[in-house]
Design a protein around this motif. Structure first.
Motif, PDB file in Angstrom:
ATOM      1  N   VAL A  19       0.841  -1.202   0.000  1.00  0.00           N
ATOM      2  CA  VAL A  19       0.000   0.000   0.000  1.00  0.00           C
ATOM      3  C   VAL A  19       0.878   1.255   0.000  1.00  0.00           C
ATOM      4  CG1 VAL A  19      -1.715   1.314   1.299  1.00  0.00           C
ATOM      5  CG2 VAL A  19      -1.917  -1.186   1.127  1.00  0.00           C
ATOM      6  N   LEU A  23       1.507   3.952  -3.259  1.00  0.00           N
ATOM      7  CA  LEU A  23       1.276   5.394  -3.098  1.00  0.00           C
ATOM      8  C   LEU A  23       2.528   6.188  -3.425  1.00  0.00           C
ATOM      9  CD1 LEU A  23      -0.416   7.817  -2.170  1.00  0.00           C
ATOM     10  CD2 LEU A  23       0.331   7.323   0.181  1.00  0.00           C
ATOM     11  N   LEU A  27       3.197   8.959  -6.408  1.00  0.00           N
ATOM     12  CA  LEU A  27       3.642  10.324  -6.126  1.00  0.00           C
ATOM     13  C   LEU A  27       4.939  10.658  -6.855  1.00  0.00           C
ATOM     14  CD1 LEU A  27       2.888  10.508  -2.283  1.00  0.00           C
ATOM     15  CD2 LEU A  27       1.623  11.615  -4.148  1.00  0.00           C
ATOM     16  N   ILE A  77      -1.111   3.732  -8.395  1.00  0.00           N
ATOM     17  CA  ILE A  77      -2.359   3.655  -7.617  1.00  0.00           C
ATOM     18  C   ILE A  77      -2.947   2.260  -7.700  1.00  0.00           C
ATOM     19  CG2 ILE A  77      -4.728   4.521  -7.445  1.00  0.00           C
ATOM     20  CD1 ILE A  77      -2.612   6.462  -6.388  1.00  0.00           C
ATOM     21  N   MET A  80      -1.104   0.134  -5.313  1.00  0.00           N
ATOM     22  CA  MET A  80      -1.547   0.423  -3.947  1.00  0.00           C
ATOM     23  C   MET A  80      -2.869  -0.292  -3.642  1.00  0.00           C
ATOM     24  SD  MET A  80      -2.452   4.125  -2.223  1.00  0.00           S
ATOM     25  CE  MET A  80      -3.984   4.303  -3.143  1.00  0.00           C
TER      26      MET A  80
END
Length: 435
Positions: A19, A23, A27, A77, A80
């Protein structure tokens, strides 16, 4: 060996890391667009200094690289969320590795580390709990994982940190010369700029850097020092994030600490809704011998790559041969100047190359490195060959290592069109570093 590698253990650390990892890589991709990194590095330059041999990897035209990085962020994403996990993480791996090989102007050892972590995430069963894949296909769901998952990531990070520490054991680091140079460029920082110029700060950076890298993994593994070392890690990585602004990597390093804490603690702290796996079955896969061979090859490469410069003639800080992919992070500073001359063999006339016609300001720093010199020469050579103009190319390149008086990196009387690039051993056209 089978028990060590294939004993089943609770998979809470891997699920939590997936997870956080997803993320962070999202980013990283979207942040590269937002901060202008994509524009400066891949869109504005006429050409990129790709890794030699990977000339076929070129930036997409127009706004293509914005779409490229936007798609990478979307795959992050998906990682994640555990959605189409295997496809998403493999896709991100291929896209990120291509960008890494596409340009060296913004080279960073952390970019290479991310490739290794992505490969790790490609092969581990990180989508078998708390994921959209497991929700849509309950047969995937599992609360355990093989023990090699933990051993592989801890072993990899131990290698990274240990080599980073050993690389600092050279005079300019040990006497604080490089730390002072490094901090002199941060004097303008708000609030902490003046503090970073203090001698005691330079000494602290010098020796804390060595000790932290050398001890962080052993002290995180030892129960008595684990919590203290974790909070030291928090301070260390946040300091690096604020002072050096190196993107997601301080936070990635902190995320990796979940593998060092007891699995019961990670389960209780982050996944209270998940049952804890407390058995110790050994599940040896059919392809176990091949997997053991993979691990042997993986760790052999990781142990040998960082020491290859010892078998190449010359000072690695000067020649850069064997520098990349060796965890030689923030160890030297180079300044200097570069100019190129092209002699037209038809007319006998010589003209200076206007570097700004070819390179961005940041790219010009790549000309202070031997492979950059060779690549730029090849570009000029091809340009004139296309016009059917025979030429000789000369360069006056002076480089100052760690604040020293600049000296010639190549002989200014050497016709650079005659040189060849030797990727694996020493290139004897590089002048030796003056002692």
């Amino acid at each position: 060996m089978n028990r060590l590698l294939f004993k089943q253990v609770d998979n809470s650390p891997l699920i939590v890391f997936r997870v956080l990892f997803g993320l962070l890589i999202a980013l990283e991709a979207w942040g590269a667009i937002a901060t202008g990194w994509v524009r400066r590095t891949l869109i504005e330059p006429q050409f990129t200094f790709n890794f030699i041999g990977f000339d076929f990897l070129q930036p997409l035209p127009g706004a293509g690289m914005y779409v490229y990085f936007g798609l990478m962020g979307l795959f992050g994403i998906f990682v994640m969320l555990g959605f189409k996990y295997r496809f998403s993480v493999i896709a991100y791996t291929l896209l990120w590795t291509s960008v890494y090989l596409m340009q060296k102007t913004s080279y960073n050892n952390h970019y290479y580390l991310l490739i290794l972590l992505l490969i790790f995430m490609c092969i581990v069963p990180a989508h078998r709990y708390f994921s959209l894949d497991a929700k849509s296909n309950p047969s995937l769901k599992s609360i355990s994982m093989p023990n090699w998952v933990v051993l592989l990531i801890i072993g990899q990070m131990w290698i990274v940190y240990t080599y980073a520490s050993l690389a600092k054991l050279y005079p300019d680091w040990l006497d604080g010369t490089f730390a002072e140079l490094l901090m002199s460029g941060k004097a303008h920082y708000w609030l902490i700029g003046d503090l970073l110029q203090e001698k005691w700060v330079h000494v602290s950076i010098t020796y804390v850097g060595i000790l932290f890298d050398l001890l962080v993994v052993p002290l995180l593994l030892w129960k008595r020092t684990r919590v203290v070392m974790f909070w030291i890690s928090v301070f260390f990585h946040l300091f690096n994030s604020i002072v050096f602004q190196i993107g997601i990597f301080p936070y990635m390093s902190l995320a990796l600490t979940v593998f060092f804490f007891p699995k019961e603690y990670i389960n209780r702290k982050f996944l209270k809704f998940k049952a804890f796996y407390s058995h110790s079955e050994i599940e040896v896969p059919r392809l176990a011998p091949y997997f053991k061979g993979f691990l042997l090859i993986w760790f052999s490469i990781q142990l040998l790559l960082p020491v290859r410069h010892h078998f190449i003639e010359g000072n690695v800080f000067w020649t850069e041969e064997g520098h990349r992919m060796s965890w030689r992070m923030m160890l030297r500073s180079k300044g200097g100047s570069a100019s190129f001359q092209v002699k037209n063999l038809n007319t006998g006339k010589t003209e200076y190359v206007n570097l700004s016609d070819y390179l961005t300001l940041k790219q010009r720093r790549t000309l202070l490195k031997p492979d950059g010199i060779w690549q730029f020469t090849q570009k000029l050579k091809k340009e004139y060959a296309a016009k059917e103009i025979p030429v000789e190319i000369y360069a006056r390149i002076k480089v100052g290592l760690n604040g020293r008086t600049p000296d010639y990196l190549v002989d200014p009387k050497l016709d650079l069109t005659s040189i060849e690039w030797n990727y694996y051993t020493h290139n004897d056209w590089i002048l030796p570093l003056a002692e």
